[in-house]
Design a protein around this motif. Structure first.
Motif, PDB file in Angstrom:
ATOM      1  N   ARG A 146      -6.252  18.831 -10.297  1.00 29.37           N
ATOM      2  CA  ARG A 146      -4.985  18.683  -9.570  1.00 29.37           C
ATOM      3  C   ARG A 146      -5.056  17.560  -8.523  1.00 29.37           C
ATOM      4  O   ARG A 146      -4.128  16.778  -8.384  1.00 29.37           O
ATOM      5  CB  ARG A 146      -4.599  19.993  -8.899  1.00 29.37           C
ATOM      6  N   ASP A 147      -6.168  17.460  -7.812  1.00 29.97           N
ATOM      7  CA  ASP A 147      -6.293  16.434  -6.781  1.00 29.97           C
ATOM      8  C   ASP A 147      -6.228  15.019  -7.344  1.00 29.97           C
ATOM      9  O   ASP A 147      -5.901  14.080  -6.618  1.00 29.97           O
ATOM     10  CB  ASP A 147      -7.609  16.606  -6.008  1.00 29.97           C
ATOM     11  N   ASP A 148      -6.543  14.849  -8.615  1.00 29.97           N
ATOM     12  CA  ASP A 148      -6.528  13.521  -9.221  1.00 29.97           C
ATOM     13  C   ASP A 148      -5.144  13.094  -9.703  1.00 29.97           C
ATOM     14  O   ASP A 148      -4.959  11.957 -10.141  1.00 29.97           O
ATOM     15  CB  ASP A 148      -7.525  13.455 -10.384  1.00 29.97           C
TER      16      ASP A 148
ATOM     17  N   ALA B 111      -2.696  12.331  -7.919  1.00 26.49           N
ATOM     18  CA  ALA B 111      -2.230  11.271  -7.020  1.00 26.49           C
ATOM     19  C   ALA B 111      -2.686   9.886  -7.475  1.00 26.49           C
ATOM     20  O   ALA B 111      -2.130   8.880  -7.038  1.00 26.49           O
ATOM     21  CB  ALA B 111      -2.720  11.533  -5.598  1.00 26.49           C
TER      22      ALA B 111
ATOM     23  N   GLU C 279      -0.469   5.841 -11.706  1.00 25.42           N
ATOM     24  CA  GLU C 279       0.136   4.551 -11.369  1.00 25.42           C
ATOM     25  C   GLU C 279       0.733   4.002 -12.659  1.00 25.42           C
ATOM     26  O   GLU C 279       0.028   3.877 -13.662  1.00 25.42           O
ATOM     27  CB  GLU C 279      -0.984   3.648 -10.836  1.00 25.42           C
TER      28      GLU C 279
END
Length: 155
Positions: free
Chosen positions: A76-78, A80, A83
């Motif tokens: 989940r943290d990845d 962000a 792109e």
């Protein structure tokens, strides 16, 4: 024949790119391959490790065109790190129809027919999305040993 059951799943974060193809197996395979390669290259460049298997997620269903997302599960943290053109999303949590297909990807169409009959027999309705989780690869195992998890969200 694929056996199906109703199970509860947690949402799964993933990075993906969008693709659209006709329904010919060769065209689908080429589009999937290029999508996986694009997302994998992005993940390597940005230091994002996979947290599980490759997957394809389908929101649009048409008899002659296929629009899908293809990529890899991540932590989940990845999310962000996404792109454009690589995006992040989650598969939905909740009750789904689930089956494990063994064999060629060419057999997935028949497996989806079996899934539709199973869902109808359960008295529940489909809801988008449908997704596939590729538990191994044609580069690793013979075609008859390919394992694909099939998931169908329910209304």
């Amino acid at each position: 024949m694929t056996e199906f059951s109703l199970i509860d799943v947690a949402e799964t974060p993933y990075l993906y790119v969008d693709r659209e193809t006709g329904m010919a197996m060769a065209e689908i395979g080429e589009a999937m391959g290029s999508a996986f390669a694009e997302v994998w290259a992005f993940m390597q460049k940005h230091g994002v490790p996979p947290a599980g298997a490759a997957l394809a997620v389908y929101y649009d269903y048409s008899p002659d065109r296929m629009a899908f997302r293809a990529g890899f599960t991540i932590a989940r943290d990845d999310m962000a790190a996404a792109e454009a053109p690589v995006k992040a999303d989650v598969t939905p949590a909740g009750r789904v129809a689930h089956g494990m297909h063994r064999g060629s990807y060419a057999g997935l169409q028949a497996a989806y027919g079996e899934m539709a009959a199973f869902v109808q027999a359960q008295g529940v309705d489909f809801a988008p999305p449908t997704w596939e989780v590729y538990l191994n690869s044609p580069d690793e195992v013979p075609e008859e040993q390919l394992l694909t998890g099939l998931y169908q969200a329910l209304a």
